[in-house]
Design a protein around this motif. Structure first.
Motif, mmCIF file in Angstrom:
data_model
loop_
_atom_site.group_PDB
_atom_site.id
_atom_site.type_symbol
_atom_site.label_atom_id
_atom_site.label_comp_id
_atom_site.label_asym_id
_atom_site.label_seq_id
_atom_site.Cartn_x
_atom_site.Cartn_y
_atom_site.Cartn_z
ATOM 1 N N ARG A 70 130.790 97.459 67.163
ATOM 2 C CA ARG A 70 131.416 96.320 66.485
ATOM 3 C C ARG A 70 130.784 96.160 65.092
ATOM 4 O O ARG A 70 129.574 96.272 64.917
ATOM 5 C CB ARG A 70 131.207 95.038 67.294
ATOM 6 N N GLY A 71 131.619 95.880 64.116
ATOM 7 C CA GLY A 71 131.120 95.602 62.777
ATOM 8 C C GLY A 71 130.908 96.814 61.907
ATOM 9 O O GLY A 71 130.642 96.676 60.711
ATOM 10 N N VAL A 72 131.008 98.008 62.473
ATOM 11 C CA VAL A 72 130.843 99.220 61.665
ATOM 12 C C VAL A 72 132.125 99.449 60.860
ATOM 13 O O VAL A 72 133.217 99.383 61.416
ATOM 14 C CB VAL A 72 130.542 100.436 62.567
ATOM 15 N N PRO A 73 132.023 99.704 59.550
ATOM 16 C CA PRO A 73 133.244 99.877 58.730
ATOM 17 C C PRO A 73 133.916 101.218 58.974
ATOM 18 O O PRO A 73 134.044 102.048 58.070
ATOM 19 C CB PRO A 73 132.712 99.770 57.298
ATOM 20 N N ALA A 74 134.322 101.472 60.204
ATOM 21 C CA ALA A 74 134.979 102.727 60.563
ATOM 22 C C ALA A 74 136.124 102.421 61.520
ATOM 23 O O ALA A 74 135.950 101.637 62.460
ATOM 24 C CB ALA A 74 133.971 103.681 61.226
ATOM 25 N N PRO A 75 137.263 103.002 61.306
ATOM 26 C CA PRO A 75 137.642 103.821 60.153
ATOM 27 C C PRO A 75 137.623 103.055 58.826
ATOM 28 O O PRO A 75 137.537 103.634 57.757
ATOM 29 C CB PRO A 75 139.065 104.267 60.482
ATOM 30 N N SER A 76 137.715 101.733 58.885
ATOM 31 C CA SER A 76 137.591 100.858 57.723
ATOM 32 C C SER A 76 137.169 99.494 58.254
ATOM 33 O O SER A 76 137.306 99.213 59.455
ATOM 34 C CB SER A 76 138.910 100.763 56.954
ATOM 35 N N PRO A 77 136.646 98.621 57.402
ATOM 36 C CA PRO A 77 136.259 97.280 57.901
ATOM 37 C C PRO A 77 137.421 96.547 58.561
ATOM 38 O O PRO A 77 137.249 95.911 59.604
ATOM 39 C CB PRO A 77 135.781 96.568 56.631
ATOM 40 N N GLU A 78 138.606 96.625 57.952
ATOM 41 C CA GLU A 78 139.770 95.938 58.516
ATOM 42 C C GLU A 78 140.167 96.548 59.854
ATOM 43 O O GLU A 78 140.532 95.828 60.793
ATOM 44 C CB GLU A 78 140.952 96.014 57.541
ATOM 45 N N LYS A 102 130.346 97.969 72.222
ATOM 46 C CA LYS A 102 130.926 99.225 71.752
ATOM 47 C C LYS A 102 132.226 99.473 72.518
ATOM 48 O O LYS A 102 132.355 99.063 73.672
ATOM 49 C CB LYS A 102 129.961 100.388 71.966
ATOM 50 N N ARG A 103 133.152 100.135 71.850
ATOM 51 C CA ARG A 103 134.439 100.400 72.478
ATOM 52 C C ARG A 103 134.818 101.870 72.331
ATOM 53 O O ARG A 103 134.576 102.480 71.273
ATOM 54 C CB ARG A 103 135.534 99.522 71.861
ATOM 55 N N ASP A 104 135.376 102.404 73.411
ATOM 56 C CA ASP A 104 135.933 103.754 73.373
ATOM 57 C C ASP A 104 137.369 103.639 72.872
ATOM 58 O O ASP A 104 138.189 102.912 73.455
ATOM 59 C CB ASP A 104 135.911 104.387 74.761
ATOM 60 N N VAL A 105 137.664 104.354 71.798
ATOM 61 C CA VAL A 105 138.947 104.175 71.116
ATOM 62 C C VAL A 105 139.606 105.535 70.899
ATOM 63 O O VAL A 105 138.935 106.545 70.667
ATOM 64 C CB VAL A 105 138.748 103.474 69.758
ATOM 65 N N GLU A 106 140.913 105.528 70.975
ATOM 66 C CA GLU A 106 141.711 106.687 70.594
ATOM 67 C C GLU A 106 142.624 106.272 69.446
ATOM 68 O O GLU A 106 143.266 105.213 69.504
ATOM 69 C CB GLU A 106 142.545 107.184 71.775
ATOM 70 N N LEU A 107 142.660 107.096 68.394
ATOM 71 C CA LEU A 107 143.453 106.786 67.205
ATOM 72 C C LEU A 107 144.523 107.843 66.999
ATOM 73 O O LEU A 107 144.334 109.016 67.334
ATOM 74 C CB LEU A 107 142.570 106.739 65.956
ATOM 75 N N GLU A 132 140.412 94.768 63.648
ATOM 76 C CA GLU A 132 141.611 94.810 64.486
ATOM 77 C C GLU A 132 141.293 95.379 65.868
ATOM 78 O O GLU A 132 141.767 94.875 66.891
ATOM 79 C CB GLU A 132 142.698 95.661 63.810
ATOM 80 N N ILE A 133 140.488 96.435 65.901
ATOM 81 C CA ILE A 133 140.158 97.076 67.178
ATOM 82 C C ILE A 133 139.395 96.127 68.084
ATOM 83 O O ILE A 133 139.627 96.071 69.303
ATOM 84 C CB ILE A 133 139.357 98.371 66.924
ATOM 85 N N PHE A 134 138.481 95.354 67.519
ATOM 86 C CA PHE A 134 137.679 94.448 68.339
ATOM 87 C C PHE A 134 138.342 93.082 68.523
ATOM 88 O O PHE A 134 137.804 92.230 69.224
ATOM 89 C CB PHE A 134 136.283 94.286 67.729
ATOM 90 N N ALA A 135 139.498 92.890 67.869
ATOM 91 C CA ALA A 135 140.209 91.615 68.050
ATOM 92 C C ALA A 135 141.063 91.615 69.310
ATOM 93 O O ALA A 135 141.362 90.548 69.856
ATOM 94 C CB ALA A 135 141.081 91.327 66.828
ATOM 95 N N VAL A 136 141.461 92.801 69.799
ATOM 96 C CA VAL A 136 142.301 92.832 70.997
ATOM 97 C C VAL A 136 141.446 92.512 72.222
ATOM 98 O O VAL A 136 140.255 92.833 72.276
ATOM 99 C CB VAL A 136 142.980 94.207 71.167
ATOM 100 N N HIS A 187 147.682 98.272 66.309
ATOM 101 C CA HIS A 187 147.756 99.149 65.135
ATOM 102 C C HIS A 187 147.112 98.442 63.951
ATOM 103 O O HIS A 187 146.943 97.216 63.946
ATOM 104 C CB HIS A 187 149.206 99.535 64.822
ATOM 105 N N PHE A 188 146.742 99.211 62.953
ATOM 106 C CA PHE A 188 146.156 98.664 61.727
ATOM 107 C C PHE A 188 146.609 99.509 60.553
ATOM 108 O O PHE A 188 147.112 100.629 60.717
ATOM 109 C CB PHE A 188 144.623 98.620 61.807
ATOM 110 N N GLU A 189 146.411 98.946 59.361
ATOM 111 C CA GLU A 189 146.823 99.641 58.143
ATOM 112 C C GLU A 189 145.639 100.385 57.545
ATOM 113 O O GLU A 189 144.550 99.834 57.402
ATOM 114 C CB GLU A 189 147.394 98.645 57.129
#
Length: 658
Positions: free
Chosen positions: A565-573, A209-214, A577-581, A593-595
């Protein structure tokens, strides 16, 4: 004399002469005998001799390589099997023409090439499949079994029903080859394992799990800069698939709609009476029985003791209900275990045949009025039945049935008129399939025109998948003849003919120039947005807070703590991207960043990473997951083996045979 000839044909000079004499033969001998493709093959798999496995493909003696061919008939049979499988899978959506693509053919051919390569590799490795293994495998196939055991008659019938039919000898050879081909890859697949360290690492990653700011970034202004002719031409040349005029057809058609036909003349009295007499048995009120019951329920998994106790209780209640002066309704209220009828004294109302389960109905409709019978066993338990009253079936008079008969006769006449008109039209079209006008004129219908339309358009009858499938079929396009009647609905059909066909083709630059300019500007705008987002991400990674960076562009920060990881939030893509860094170092953040689905970009910062907790899994779950991961590794190993085999062999494809 012979000795002199032998003496003069020995030594290195004679060897050179013989080699030179053999050269012409290399050009006249059928290449199938020398390892060539041959005229009836689609592909060939060749392997160097086992005594020189590193022999180069250009080696002159490559005709001595071992080889296996994929014959034209073998390929066509397998492709037809794949066609049948896809047709069964897609049903009405199956498009025969769309299936006939080079990609689909290559996919089937690749599978056959893999099989030939595996067979050749297995033979070179000395893999032999014994008769016992073949027999055991065939006996394990469910299609050949009766009550879980191999049945020779079922086996023979199943093989005879194949298209084409197979003999046991042919099928056994097929099984033997399949087992030989699959032995090594299956062995690799089943021998895979996952170490504790690997397994724990996978669990930590998959449960991370990751703590994220958007921060949703503002839209970049529209690009209005000039686009010169060179840029337009370069973009047009680089994106030919974006500027294509899709395949289209124009059809003429004759539509037969039962709702548009003149109303049928009402049937006369004699016709209706004859129909009544012919179907008199249908106009009978069913026999009805007024019944009550007492149910002693038995659970489906009840043991013998519970079953016996329920039956004995039902027997006692039956005896009580049969006693003179017994009150069946009172007994039902006190003892029945049917919540639907218990409170009403077991009353089931008037019962017709087909309303109850078979044992219940069989008993009830064999009883006399006032009779009590039991116990009667059904899947629900044991019943005590009471037949309170019987109402015999009665014949419905002609007058009572007349309205229904007239309505049915009108429907029959309408269907007959539609069928006759469709049949006449079809017969006339078959006489002159290159034009619909003569046939339509003779039956009093109009020829209509539709198009041009593409596969994606939904206009008029062209919206029907069946019409579209026929209109874009190779047969109608090439022959220009009329189709068979196409059913659009009940009493609604159409006959079509393709009168114009335009294949897919590039649109000229002059026609799509505005679209090209728009595409260039969209691309430049996206590039500008990406560059701006990259710059913001670098500022975050350099140490600026996410709040300050977002505020500088008028955006707000949205926290997402503990994002799995793997949860489609905010979207699958976005999640990918978030877990790829890479995880940030201690005291640092990782940014990117992501689209978003609407095209806008979002900036993110990973402020914390929490690996999955290995200790959370129960031992049973852990073992099950380990097996799944081992299966995945095994499948990957088997695929890698097949790829390596293909690399080590020389594979020749004859594209013209596809």
């Amino acid at each position: 004399m012979l000795q002199k000839l032998r003496d003069r044909t020995s030594g290195w000079v004679a060897t050179i002469i013989i080699a030179l004499l053999m050269v012409p033969f290399l050009f006249v001998i059928d290449q199938r005998y020398m390892g060539g493709m041959g005229a009836n093959n689609v592909a060939q798999v060749k392997a160097p001799p086992t005594w020189w496995e590193g022999a180069p493909k250009w080696w002159p003696a490559s005709t001595l390589w071992e080889h296996r061919e994929v014959g034209v008939d073998e390929f066509r049979q397998r492709f037809e099997q794949e066609r049948m499988r896809v047709r069964q899978e897609q049903g009405e959506a199956f498009d025969p023409r769309a299936f006939e693509t080079v990609e689909n053919k290559r996919k089937v051919l690749d599978q056959l090439v893999d099989e030939k390569a595996l067979q050749l590799a297995a033979e070179r490795a000395g893999v032999v499949v014994g008769d016992a293994a073949v027999r055991d495998y065939i006996a394990s196939i469910p299609a050949f079994q009766v009550e879980g055991k191999f049945d020779a008659n079922r086996y023979q019938l199943a093989l005879a029903s194949q298209v084409p039919a197979q003999t046991p000898t042919q099928f056994e050879l097929l099984v033997r080859d399949s087992l030989q081909q699959s032995l090594i890859p299956v062995g690799l697949g089943t021998s895979a394992f996952v170490t504790d360290a690997e397994f724990d690492r996978i669990l930590r990653l998959s449960g991370e799990k990751r703590d994220v700011e958007l921060a949703l970034l503002p839209e970049v202004p529209e690009d209005t800069a000039a686009v010169d002719e060179a840029q337009i031409q370069a973009w047009y040349d680089a994106h030919p698939a974006d500027f294509v005029r899709p395949e289209s057809v124009t059809i003429e058609y004759v539509e037969v709609d039962g709702n548009s036909l003149p109303p049928a003349v009402p049937a006369d009295e004699a016709t209706l009476r004859k129909r009544y007499e012919d179907e008199k048995a249908r106009f009978v009120e069913p026999e009805q029985r007024l019944a009550s019951h007492i149910l002693i329920r038995v659970e489906p998994d009840a043991d013998a003791a519970a079953l016996k106790a329920a039956e004995e209780k039902a027997q006692r209640l039956t005896a009580e209900a049969k006693a003179p002066g017994a009150d069946f309704a009172a007994l039902a209220k006190a003892s029945s275990e049917d919540p639907g009828s218990r409170d009403s004294g077991g009353d089931l109302g008037w019962v017709e045949r087909g309303a109850m389960v078979a044992p219940f109905e069989e008993a009830l409709f064999s009883m006399q009025s006032g009779e009590v019978r039991g116990p009667v066993k059904t899947d629900f338990g044991f019943h005590v039945l009471q037949l309170r009253e019987l109402k015999q079936g009665a014949q419905v008079s002609f007058e009572e049935a007349r309205e229904e008969l007239a309505r049915e006769q009108a429907q029959v006449d309408r269907e007959r008129a539609f069928s006759d008109l469709t049949g006449r039209l079809t017969d006339l079209v078959y006489q002159n399939p290159s034009s619909l006008a003569p046939a339509a004129e003779q039956v009093g219908l109009q020829v209509q025109k539709l198009g041009p339309f593409t596969r994606e358009d939904t206009i008029g009858i062209g919206a029907s998948p069946e019409v579209k499938k026929a209109a874009f079929s190779e047969a109608l396009i090439e022959d220009g003849t009329a189709s068979d009647p196409i059913q659009l609905g009940p009493e609604h059909s159409v006959v079509i003919r393709v009168i114009e066909h335009a294949p897919e083709q590039p649109r000229p630059l002059a026609e799509v120039k505005d679209q090209v300019v728009a595409a260039i500007r969209v691309d430049r705008r996206q590039a500008a947005a990406g560059a701006a987002a990259d710059a913001l991400a670098k500022r975050v990674q350099a140490g600026e807070t996410m709040a300050d960076v977002a505020a500088s562009v008028g955006a707000q920060v949205m926290p997402l703590p503990g994002l799995p990881r793997g949860v489609p939030a905010p979207s699958p893509e976005a999640n990918r991207e978030i877990f790829a860094v890479a995880p940030p170092a201690e005291g640092k953040v990782a940014a990117g960043h992501f689209e978003m689905p609407d095209g806008r970009l979002a900036l993110f910062a990973v402020t914390g990473v929490h690996p999955g907790d290995v200790a959370e899994l129960q031992p049973e779950q852990r073992e099950q997951l380990r097996k799944q991961f081992a299966q995945i590794d095994g499948a990957a190993a088997a695929e890698a083996y097949v790829r390596q085999i293909r690399k080590s062999f020389d594979i020749v494809i004859e594209e013209s045979q596809l």
